[in-house]
Write a protein that holds these residues in place. Structure first.
Motif, short mmCIF file in Angstrom:
data_model
loop_
_atom_site.label_atom_id
_atom_site.label_comp_id
_atom_site.label_asym_id
_atom_site.label_seq_id
_atom_site.Cartn_x
_atom_site.Cartn_y
_atom_site.Cartn_z
N UNK A 113 100.39 6.75 -14.51
CA UNK A 113 99.95 5.46 -15.28
C UNK A 113 100.33 4.19 -14.73
N UNK A 114 100.63 4.37 -13.36
CA UNK A 114 100.87 3.12 -12.49
C UNK A 114 99.63 2.64 -12.11
N UNK A 115 99.31 1.34 -12.18
CA UNK A 115 98.18 0.52 -11.76
C UNK A 115 98.26 -0.03 -10.40
N UNK A 116 96.91 0.03 -9.99
CA UNK A 116 96.75 -0.39 -8.69
C UNK A 116 95.43 -0.62 -8.20
N UNK A 117 94.96 -1.78 -7.36
CA UNK A 117 93.65 -1.97 -6.74
C UNK A 117 93.92 -1.56 -5.21
N UNK A 118 92.95 -0.79 -4.78
CA UNK A 118 93.10 -0.26 -3.19
C UNK A 118 91.91 -0.97 -2.80
N UNK A 119 91.94 -1.35 -1.64
CA UNK A 119 91.15 -2.12 -0.41
C UNK A 119 90.86 -1.24 0.82
N UNK A 120 89.32 -1.18 0.78
CA UNK A 120 88.83 -0.73 2.18
C UNK A 120 88.04 -1.61 2.56
N UNK A 121 87.95 -1.39 4.06
CA UNK A 121 86.97 -2.56 4.82
C UNK A 121 86.28 -1.96 5.89
N UNK A 122 85.20 -2.61 6.37
CA UNK A 122 84.60 -2.33 7.59
C UNK A 122 83.87 -3.38 8.15
N UNK A 123 83.54 -3.45 9.44
CA UNK A 123 83.09 -4.44 10.33
C UNK A 123 81.44 -4.82 9.74
N UNK A 124 80.70 -3.59 9.58
CA UNK A 124 79.33 -3.77 9.29
C UNK A 124 78.78 -2.56 8.73
N UNK A 125 77.58 -2.61 8.45
CA UNK A 125 76.82 -1.30 7.61
C UNK A 125 77.04 -0.18 8.49
N UNK A 126 77.04 -0.26 9.79
CA UNK A 126 77.08 0.98 10.64
C UNK A 126 78.48 1.39 10.71
N UNK A 127 79.60 0.78 10.33
CA UNK A 127 80.98 1.16 10.39
C UNK A 127 81.37 2.11 9.36
N UNK A 128 82.59 2.67 9.53
CA UNK A 128 83.11 3.74 8.57
C UNK A 128 84.13 2.82 7.75
N UNK A 129 84.14 3.17 6.35
CA UNK A 129 84.94 2.76 5.43
C UNK A 129 86.42 2.90 5.81
N UNK A 130 87.46 2.23 5.91
CA UNK A 130 88.82 2.53 6.17
C UNK A 130 89.71 1.75 5.37
N UNK A 131 90.83 2.50 4.79
CA UNK A 131 91.61 1.84 3.73
C UNK A 131 92.45 0.75 4.71
N UNK A 132 92.54 -0.23 3.80
CA UNK A 132 93.12 -1.45 4.29
C UNK A 132 94.78 -1.73 3.50
N UNK A 133 94.66 -1.64 2.18
CA UNK A 133 95.81 -2.09 1.49
C UNK A 133 95.54 -1.82 0.15
N UNK A 134 96.79 -1.76 -0.76
CA UNK A 134 96.68 -1.72 -2.01
C UNK A 134 97.63 -2.85 -2.86
N UNK A 135 97.23 -2.96 -4.04
CA UNK A 135 97.99 -4.04 -4.95
C UNK A 135 98.26 -3.41 -6.05
#
Length: 149
Positions: free
Chosen positions: A117-139
């Motif tokens: 029951x801990x709460x977080x937001x996870x962020x992923x990013x990529x450079x463009x539509x041809x890139x793969x999503x990568x974990x960036x950080x969480x809040x």
């Protein structure tokens, strides 16, 4: 009335909290980081058990004026259960009060209520539509902001 997680205290580092919330008045300070010691494990497990039992199909919540419908996700064995949903950029901004870290990347945000029951937001990013999503950080977010509907 559904079981709430508002009175739980996350023992994680760097949690976004409402310091004016009364639950912090007598809460123990952490000895390993700048923050608070978390709610004891047995109490957290019991509240998690009730929340999971009461919400077999998913979880509807309100956080900072944002209403979310979280999907119930479980491990293959079914022993581990959590709730999650992708959130829009607008929902991200309303919950955290800030923009995505950079305009030079594409971002994807996921809101989670974990098995404990801990709460977080996870962020992923990529450079463009041809890139793969990568974990960036969480809040990590204090449970006091969440109302289970």
């Amino acid at each position: 009335m559904k079981t709430q997680i508002k009175n739980l205290i996350s023992g994680r580092k760097d949690v976004i909290i409402d310091e004016t919330n009364a639950k912090y008045d007598n809460a123990n300070k952490s000895t390993s980081h700048n923050g608070f010691a978390g709610t004891n494990k047995e109490e957290r497990i019991e509240i998690a058990r009730r929340v999971i039992e009461e919400n077999p199909d998913g979880l509807n919540i309100e956080i900072k004026g944002v209403f979310l419908s979280l999907n119930r996700i479980s491990s293959e064995s079914g022993k581990t259960v959590w709730f999650e949903s992708g959130i829009t950029e607008d929902e991200y901004k309303r919950i955290l009060g800030c923009d995505y870290p950079s305009i030079q990347s594409q971002w994807s945000a996921t809101f989670l209520i974990n098995k404990d029951m801990t709460v977080e937001i996870q962020l992923a990013k990529r450079k463009n539509d041809n890139s793969t999503w990568k974990y960036n950080r969480n809040f990590n977010i204090g449970e006091e902001f969440v109302t289970i509907l």
